[in-house]
Write a protein that holds these residues in place. Structure first.
Motif, PDB file in Angstrom:
ATOM      1  N   VAL A 103       0.877  -1.172   0.000  1.00 43.59           N
ATOM      2  CA  VAL A 103       0.000   0.000   0.000  1.00 43.59           C
ATOM      3  C   VAL A 103       0.913   1.220   0.000  1.00 43.59           C
ATOM      4  N   ALA A 104       0.501   2.274  -0.692  1.00 42.08           N
ATOM      5  CA  ALA A 104       1.353   3.460  -0.768  1.00 42.08           C
ATOM      6  C   ALA A 104       0.573   4.725  -0.453  1.00 42.08           C
ATOM      7  N   ILE A 105       1.264   5.656   0.196  1.00 47.06           N
ATOM      8  CA  ILE A 105       0.734   6.995   0.436  1.00 47.06           C
ATOM      9  C   ILE A 105       1.675   7.985  -0.251  1.00 47.06           C
ATOM     10  N   PHE A 106       1.116   8.888  -1.064  1.00 50.71           N
ATOM     11  CA  PHE A 106       1.897   9.890  -1.776  1.00 50.71           C
ATOM     12  C   PHE A 106       1.623  11.259  -1.150  1.00 50.71           C
ATOM     13  N   ILE A 107       2.693  11.978  -0.864  1.00 48.42           N
ATOM     14  CA  ILE A 107       2.583  13.265  -0.173  1.00 48.42           C
ATOM     15  C   ILE A 107       3.076  14.381  -1.083  1.00 48.42           C
ATOM     16  N   ASN A 108       2.193  15.342  -1.375  1.00 44.87           N
ATOM     17  CA  ASN A 108       2.550  16.499  -2.197  1.00 44.87           C
ATOM     18  C   ASN A 108       2.376  17.758  -1.357  1.00 44.87           C
ATOM     19  N   ASP A 109       3.487  18.382  -1.018  1.00 45.13           N
ATOM     20  CA  ASP A 109       3.438  19.577  -0.164  1.00 45.13           C
ATOM     21  C   ASP A 109       2.854  20.791  -0.883  1.00 45.13           C
ATOM     22  N   HIS A 110       2.824  20.748  -2.228  1.00 36.38           N
ATOM     23  CA  HIS A 110       2.327  21.898  -2.988  1.00 36.38           C
ATOM     24  C   HIS A 110       1.363  21.437  -4.080  1.00 36.38           C
ATOM     25  N   PRO A 111       0.200  20.896  -3.699  1.00 37.66           N
ATOM     26  CA  PRO A 111      -0.752  20.434  -4.720  1.00 37.66           C
ATOM     27  C   PRO A 111      -1.292  21.599  -5.543  1.00 37.66           C
ATOM     28  N   GLN A 112      -1.584  21.310  -6.813  1.00 39.89           N
ATOM     29  CA  GLN A 112      -2.109  22.328  -7.712  1.00 39.89           C
ATOM     30  C   GLN A 112      -3.623  22.179  -7.848  1.00 39.89           C
ATOM     31  N   PRO A 113      -4.337  23.287  -7.937  1.00 41.18           N
ATOM     32  CA  PRO A 113      -5.788  23.191  -8.156  1.00 41.18           C
ATOM     33  C   PRO A 113      -6.069  22.568  -9.510  1.00 41.18           C
ATOM     34  N   ARG A 114      -7.123  21.764  -9.586  1.00 37.88           N
ATOM     35  CA  ARG A 114      -7.472  21.114 -10.844  1.00 37.88           C
ATOM     36  C   ARG A 114      -8.238  22.069 -11.742  1.00 37.88           C
ATOM     37  N   ARG A 115      -7.873  22.112 -13.010  1.00 41.06           N
ATOM     38  CA  ARG A 115      -8.557  22.957 -13.976  1.00 41.06           C
ATOM     39  C   ARG A 115      -9.939  22.373 -14.265  1.00 41.06           C
ATOM     40  N   LEU A 116     -10.955  23.231 -14.284  1.00 44.17           N
ATOM     41  CA  LEU A 116     -12.316  22.799 -14.565  1.00 44.17           C
ATOM     42  C   LEU A 116     -12.746  23.161 -15.987  1.00 44.17           C
ATOM     43  N   ALA A 117     -11.884  23.868 -16.714  1.00 46.99           N
ATOM     44  CA  ALA A 117     -12.198  24.254 -18.093  1.00 46.99           C
ATOM     45  C   ALA A 117     -10.898  24.452 -18.844  1.00 46.99           C
ATOM     46  N   PRO A 118     -10.920  24.275 -20.169  1.00 40.29           N
ATOM     47  CA  PRO A 118      -9.702  24.508 -20.952  1.00 40.29           C
ATOM     48  C   PRO A 118      -9.377  25.990 -21.013  1.00 40.29           C
ATOM     49  N   GLY A 119      -8.182  26.316 -21.450  1.00 42.62           N
ATOM     50  CA  GLY A 119      -7.809  27.726 -21.592  1.00 42.62           C
ATOM     51  C   GLY A 119      -6.441  28.053 -21.040  1.00 42.62           C
ATOM     52  N   ILE A 120      -5.504  27.104 -21.102  1.00 37.86           N
ATOM     53  CA  ILE A 120      -4.122  27.398 -20.703  1.00 37.86           C
ATOM     54  C   ILE A 120      -3.557  28.426 -21.685  1.00 37.86           C
ATOM     55  N   LYS A 121      -2.906  29.445 -21.181  1.00 36.16           N
ATOM     56  CA  LYS A 121      -2.352  30.491 -22.037  1.00 36.16           C
ATOM     57  C   LYS A 121      -1.287  29.914 -22.969  1.00 36.16           C
ATOM     58  N   ASP A 122      -1.270  30.391 -24.198  1.00 37.30           N
ATOM     59  CA  ASP A 122      -0.324  29.883 -25.195  1.00 37.30           C
ATOM     60  C   ASP A 122       1.122  29.995 -24.735  1.00 37.30           C
ATOM     61  N   GLU A 123       1.441  31.113 -24.059  1.00 32.08           N
ATOM     62  CA  GLU A 123       2.827  31.353 -23.660  1.00 32.08           C
ATOM     63  C   GLU A 123       3.305  30.402 -22.561  1.00 32.08           C
ATOM     64  N   MET A 124       2.406  29.661 -21.948  1.00 30.87           N
ATOM     65  CA  MET A 124       2.811  28.725 -20.902  1.00 30.87           C
ATOM     66  C   MET A 124       3.415  27.446 -21.476  1.00 30.87           C
ATOM     67  N   PHE A 125       3.160  27.168 -22.748  1.00 21.10           N
ATOM     68  CA  PHE A 125       3.709  25.964 -23.360  1.00 21.10           C
ATOM     69  C   PHE A 125       5.126  26.204 -23.843  1.00 21.10           C
ATOM     70  N   ILE A 126       5.943  25.173 -23.763  1.00 24.55           N
ATOM     71  CA  ILE A 126       7.271  25.206 -24.364  1.00 24.55           C
ATOM     72  C   ILE A 126       7.061  25.103 -25.862  1.00 24.55           C
ATOM     73  N   ARG A 127       7.531  26.077 -26.611  1.00 23.30           N
ATOM     74  CA  ARG A 127       7.180  26.180 -28.021  1.00 23.30           C
ATOM     75  C   ARG A 127       8.283  25.684 -28.943  1.00 23.30           C
ATOM     76  N   GLY A 128       8.881  26.572 -29.680  1.00 23.20           N
ATOM     77  CA  GLY A 128       9.794  26.173 -30.741  1.00 23.20           C
ATOM     78  C   GLY A 128       9.193  26.646 -32.049  1.00 23.20           C
ATOM     79  N   LYS A 129       9.587  26.004 -33.143  1.00 23.58           N
ATOM     80  CA  LYS A 129       9.068  26.394 -34.457  1.00 23.58           C
ATOM     81  C   LYS A 129       7.936  25.482 -34.923  1.00 23.58           C
ATOM     82  N   VAL A 130       7.461  24.635 -34.029  1.00 17.77           N
ATOM     83  CA  VAL A 130       6.387  23.699 -34.373  1.00 17.77           C
ATOM     84  C   VAL A 130       5.038  24.407 -34.270  1.00 17.77           C
ATOM     85  N   PRO A 131       4.133  24.230 -35.263  1.00 15.50           N
ATOM     86  CA  PRO A 131       2.800  24.856 -35.186  1.00 15.50           C
ATOM     87  C   PRO A 131       2.033  24.381 -33.955  1.00 15.50           C
TER      88      PRO A 131
END
Length: 456
Positions: A236-264
């Motif tokens: 049995v395992a217990i996982f501990i995250n000291d800094h959990p992130q809130p779960r997104r309830l809708a899409p809409g991550i800002k474009d600039e947050m992605f690692i880009r490059g020259k790929v469309p």
């Protein structure tokens, strides 16, 4: 077989494994039973206690754990007192739930819980036989581990990865404490490898082996340090995250947050519409008892989503974060884009996203049947890809985006294919205009218009 038509069935939680963890209620029920059914490890707990106490247990034992098999055994012992034993607690990822539904199905009983349930007893009438189900709780091994290390479990996310596939990285990402049932060879290492792959290697993990037994062992390390270690199957395992992130309830991550490059990349506003058009639901994998038919019903399977021509992975990332119970297959042939897919998966800590490098038409035949498909790039093979997808699942929902005039022309041909299959076709064009600062002024900058076609 007895002559009495009143059959008592005890559904008993046996705890983590040591007979000392059995409740008095469980021991009393086991003592009264004439028939004991369960997995060999669970039966061994009762047999060892009988030996220790000098009990003369004149009982019939059956080594069985599948609900269908147990239901038949119960019907073969009408009029007797039957104990069916389960590991842990009967209310926490236990076979007791499926068995109780299976018994209703087997006897064809539409059970009214208000009329037929009193305390911990449920009565099922079948012809001249009354089946009385008595529910006796036990101690869950997950609860045991939390209590053993002195941590409260009331605010923990509790899941199982035993006999099912849970999206543990998503749970760990969004919760401070996750208690998990595990099973099988090297599952601890496999889970920790996946956590490390998606950038969660610094998560603390507490592993409990053979809990409640004399050789009980509890280990605490970071996930990245457990990738090569071997543990007992009873873990049995217990996982501990000291800094959990809130779960997104809708899409809409800002474009600039992605690692880009020259790929469309599929832009933010288009992603939001595409995901809405896919119409993915998450009431999946649930076994439900239908009161009207008396049948065990299974809802839709967990979503299997293809992102064809995944590029940087913006759509795959959004879908993975929104769909915890499903799997997203990001298919991409360009090496530079595949590298970006891995980088973005790690950045966003996405555990249910599989990256496949290669031509879509060559990769798709190796994948499980999809429930939803997004095609953002097809390299001129749109119709071939769609035919492959329909071969796997005729009821799949497909969403396609087209920017170039060549792909727009393919959409018209695709519409004809869809009509022949009696599928609905919906097309909409998006033209997004952004504002940008030019000195003291704000100018309008238009993005390329995009056609979005939904077939399904």
């Amino acid at each position: 077989m007895g002559n009495n038509e009143h059959t008592i069935v005890y559904l008993i939680g046996m705890g983590p494994g040591n007979s000392d963890c059995l409740t008095r209620e469980a021991v009393q029920a086991l003592s009264q039973a004439t028939v004991c059914i369960g997995a060999s490890r669970m039966l061994a707990i009762w047999k060892s206690l009988c030996e220790e106490d000098g009990r003369d247990a004149e009982q019939t034992f059956y080594n069985a754990y599948k609900a269908e098999e147990i239901a038949k055994l119960i019907q073969n012992h009408v009029g007797e007192m039957i104990a069916v034993v389960f590991s842990g607690d009967i209310g926490f990822y236990s076979g007791a739930k499926k068995l109780s539904m299976m018994l209703r199905k087997a006897v064809g009983k539409v059970c009214n819980m208000v009329d037929d349930t009193t305390g911990t007893t449920e009565q099922i009438q079948a012809d001249k036989t009354i089946y009385e189900l008595c529910y006796i709780p036990g101690l869950s091994s997950v609860q045991y581990l939390f209590d053993k290390i002195g941590w409260a479990w009331e605010d923990a996310e509790l899941i199982s990865n035993h006999g099912v596939s849970a999206n543990i990285p998503a749970k760990v990402l969004h919760h401070a404490k996750v208690g998990t049932l595990l099973g099988g060879e090297n599952q601890v290492a496999e889970v920790c490898k996946r956590l490390t792959e998606v950038g969660l290697g610094e998560i603390a993990v507490v592993v409990g082996e053979r809990l409640s037994y004399p050789d009980e062992k509890i280990t605490k390390k970071y996930a990245k340090n457990l990738c090569e270690e071997t543990f007992d199957k009873l873990a049995v395992a217990i996982f501990i995250n000291d800094h959990p992130q809130p779960r997104r309830l809708a899409p809409g991550i800002k474009d600039e947050m992605f690692i880009r490059g020259k790929v469309p990349m599929t832009k933010e506003e288009v992603r939001m519409v595409v995901i809405a058009k896919l119409g993915i639901q998450e009431d999946t994998g649930l076994v439900k008892y239908d009161q009207n038919s008396g049948q065990c019903m299974t809802s839709n399977p967990a979503p299997v989503i293809y992102d064809v021509g995944a590029g940087t992975g913006s759509v795959s990332i959004e879908l993975s974060l929104l769909t915890e119970q499903g799997t997203v297959y990001a298919i991409e042939k360009k090496p530079e884009a595949v590298e970006l897919l891995h980088a973005n998966r790690e950045k966003f800590h996405v555990g249910n996203m599989e990256i496949l490098a290669g031509e879509a038409s060559e990769v798709i035949p190796t994948l499980p049947a999809p429930t939803h498909v997004f095609i953002g790039g097809s390299s001129g093979n749109l119709l071939k890809i769609v035919e492959q997808v329909y071969t796997k699942n005729p009821d799949v929902c497909i969403v396609v985006t087209a920017v170039t005039m060549e792909t727009q022309a393919e959409l018209l041909a695709l519409a004809e294919v869809a009509k022949k299959r009696e599928k609905s076709v919906d097309m909409v064009q998006m033209a997004v205009t952004r504002s940008r600062e030019v000195g003291a002024y704000h100018m309008q900058q238009a993005e390329n218009p995009v056609w979005i076609a939904t077939i399904g």
